[in-house]
Design an enzyme around this catalytic site. Sequence first.
Site: not given
Length: 774
Positions: A113, A187, A548
Amino acid sequence: MLLMVRHISKAVKSYVAYLVNSHDTVLERTLGRGNYQKLYSYHHVINGVAVQMTKRKADILGAMPDVLHIEKDFRFRTETTHTPDYLGLPTGGWTLEGGSSNAGEGIVIGLVDTGVDPKHPSFSDQTAKAYKRSASYTGQCEFTAEFPKGSCNNKLVGARHFAAAAVASGEFNSTVQYESPLDADGHGTHTAATAAGNYGVTVLVNGFNYGSASGMAPRAQIAQYKAIYRDIGGFFADVVAAIDQAVKDGVDVLSLSIGPASIPGGSAAYLSTFDLALLSAVKAGVFVTQAAGNAGPYPSTILSFSPWIVSVAAGTHDRTYPNSICLGSKSKTISGIGLAPGTNGSSFYRLVLARDAFRNLNTTPRTDGCQDSTLYDETVVKGSILICTYDLNFLFGVYNIPAVVITAQNLGAQGIVLTASSEVDGATFSPTPLGFPAIIIPNSKDSLVLLDYYNMTTERDQHGKVTKFDAVGSISGGEQATFSSSPPQVASFSSRGPDINSANFDVADVLKPNIMAPGNLIWAAWTSIGVDEQDFNGQNFAMISGTSMATPHIAGIAALIKQKFPHFSPAAIASAITTTATVVDSNGRPLLAQNPSTNVAADLGPASPFDFGAGFVNPTAALDPGLIFDADYDDYVQFLCSVPELSNLTVYKAINYNCGSNKGLPSDLNTPSIVIGSLNGHQYVQRKVTNVAATETYQSSFTAPTGVMIAVNPRSFTIQAGESAQICVALEATDSSNVTSFGNLVLSGNAGHRVRISIIISTRKQKVETDFQL
């Protein structure tokens, strides 16, 4: 740069050195020293190398006998206070593991990620119960100036970054993206916390307490492999390097909230180096889950392809943050959104339209988005609720909501109303944290109601200048959550099936997506320097949406299953998750999808397996699945051999395996689903189930897809603990409608287990008369 390195055996080091030397020898012999830039040597999940070179040199290299396969690099992109409760974990799944203080203990979840914020309390090891270092995980923690020694601990057990391809592209800026595991985006921090963040971490945003957050497996440990970068995304070469390292390090679960920016080229997506790297990860015993993609709701928008990967769709849950504004003397109330306090008490405040407050009415800007307080007359706005327009400038990032708040504060306003212009109708509005009395009215219809009221009660002179503001309003505020107990729906943005196996959009005999999990408006940890969601700039938590967000839910649940069943293969874990999924609500009605793939024009309709795979995840049931459908590396290799679009030579070049003449059918793979993209006449499908519970007797029942006749043998069977049984499903086309239809097979045990698999059939060719029997 300092690396903490654990012991690696001499034999492994020797073989790795041999592979690296062989890579270098081929490159130098073919291209000449100095005529290329090697980025990585891969030597765990694949035997290969990433090289920056021209297409002409790639063609030369690809023609060499030592080179089996060559592939062009491509881009990757990133595709919970309440969801543990919504999924029933505190009173269900966690209790089976000894409670939240033990759920996931000893399991390491790896994430590829954008990195991680190591200072976040979601990743602290200073908890009431001490974390023990995993005995099987051998990864490293990479230290730099911005990711100093001490960043890793017994919760965050590994952190590295991979940026060779990003740097080679010329787009990488180390002062923005950071050459370290530090998350400059947000994220990666969010997904890591959703999977395995500590239990009971207080969610504070703008000073308001939104509850306590927890990962799905709060005692699992986290290893972050940064290969996606703020503003530029990620490169295939860096992502594969991260996967290679994670498998070498010994992660138990690999969570990938990322996907290709487009369908990989070549004869089949299954044979992309990315998918083959994940196949090797599965061979090593690593459970792999990946986001389905955010390209919904249209069919075949799925961006996760292979049967060894668990692809996750995003669903809604039952928490909302309602906000409203009351107009006049409580004569009209308009609903809206916005994580914001209300105006003071029950007081009503004057409403002022931004365009009526410009300092110079003769030279007004083209829009009234309230981005610059110097444009407005403070004496007009002070003490009022300022009405601004939310238009395309906000959707395209030209304007932002924090600037509206600053404008209102500078002018002494008591609150803000953002009205939607017609050009943003249909856009997705998420509750935005404002920290100031405010409301967003997310559609033009309701916005016009407010504006009509304002215009009817506002007096103007012959030139249109306001002489008296009589419109008043009161904002209720939207910081308090409400819970409706409503069933999940497939989110409109979630990518849909059917699965495709190439850029030619050949429909595959593989169910995708595989499972649905909460992915809409998920609270989790954030990094204060993150920019992925502008509305949460400077915050330590964010509430965001996407597949996600759904994917780490499945990663955490897989960790719980791995903890309870350490011997389970990745396929067994996938089977436990999918065969126990929910497809109906508490009243027995089918779950719904926003813009279902079978009728995208409909706002809401019955969901199909192409929308949610096997259904909505049920963690407690997944921890007691009864029967499992298992598969191993050899089974997946045989599946590749069976794909009609793949020649024996193509498969050999990809995985160095000779398929021979007995190729079989893709539907022969022992998955917990039956998918046949073109049923011509009749077909027999075998499935093998293994009992992971006590001795039990099962009865089979089924719902046949439209246009298909089904028979199942045996209809009833008793299976001992640890034993396996074969089930044969005979299918015959009864028409040639060329339409895909859906059914299911259910195995109901007398001890309460219920095992369900989807049946998806397309009768695309003319029926062939046969004797149908089993």
